[in-house]
Design a protein around this motif. Structure first.
Motif, short mmCIF file in Angstrom:
data_model
loop_
_atom_site.label_atom_id
_atom_site.label_comp_id
_atom_site.label_asym_id
_atom_site.label_seq_id
_atom_site.Cartn_x
_atom_site.Cartn_y
_atom_site.Cartn_z
N ILE A 171 0.97 -1.28 0.03
CA ILE A 171 0.07 -0.12 -0.03
C ILE A 171 0.91 1.28 -0.14
N PHE A 231 -3.47 5.49 1.19
CA PHE A 231 -4.68 5.12 1.46
C PHE A 231 -5.66 6.35 2.10
N SER A 232 -6.81 6.36 2.34
CA SER A 232 -7.57 7.02 3.14
C SER A 232 -8.08 6.22 4.29
N ARG A 285 -1.92 -1.41 7.31
CA ARG A 285 -1.58 -0.49 6.21
C ARG A 285 -0.46 0.38 6.58
N PHE A 314 -1.05 8.80 3.89
CA PHE A 314 -2.67 8.96 4.01
C PHE A 314 -3.06 10.16 3.77
#
Length: 155
Positions: free
Chosen positions: A45, A48-49, A109, A113
């Motif tokens: 990853i 990401f949110s 994760r 972000f």
């Protein structure tokens, strides 16, 4: 026992290629991904949110964002007055000690972000408090009285 379907296999392959093409276009696809099946030692990853809850009452907005595994100094919260966009961003880094060993399963994760929320006009930009505890960022944004509409007489 499940019966093999060649049509389903082709559909699955086409769907994966379409998704990979999309990730390449937005810059989140690592070319090493093609050969890393079964290799858990690679970071998968890149961006990401984080998940959040957004509540409102008569006096304030409350935003709770899940950010486990990060220090509060690594979180950025910004509100732009001109467009009322609240931005929450930062990066969660993997422990260097774990990167050197052999991983059997990676589900957490890691990476950069970013989350943006458009707030309504009644937000008080000076009335924002932030608290970070147990991996949850809590933002309280006070409301302000909306500007009253003034009726203009036409002469």
């Amino acid at each position: 026992m499940t019966r093999y379907s060649e049509d389903l296999h082709h559909f699955e392959h086409k769907l994966k290629n379409t998704f990979d093409d999309f990730l390449k276009k937005i810059g989140l696809y690592n070319s090493d991904d093609e050969n890393r099946e079964g290799n858990c030692n690679e970071k998968r990853i890149i961006y990401f949110s984080p998940r959040l809850d957004f509540h409102e009452n008569d006096k304030e907005y409350v935003i709770l964002t899940e950010l486990p595994g990060i220090e509060k100094e690594e979180i950025r919260v910004e509100l732009k007055d001109d467009d009322r966009v609240l931005n929450i961003s930062g990066e969660i880094k993997q422990d260097e000690k774990l990167e050197k060993g052999k991983a059997h399963l990676l589900e957490r994760r890691y990476g950069r972000f970013h989350r943006s929320i458009v707030l309504s006009e009644n937000v008080n930009p000076d009335g924002i408090t932030a608290n970070f505890h147990d991996g949850v960022l809590k933002l309280i944004i006070l409301k302000q009285e909306p500007t009253k509409t003034k009726k203009v007489s036409i002469l």
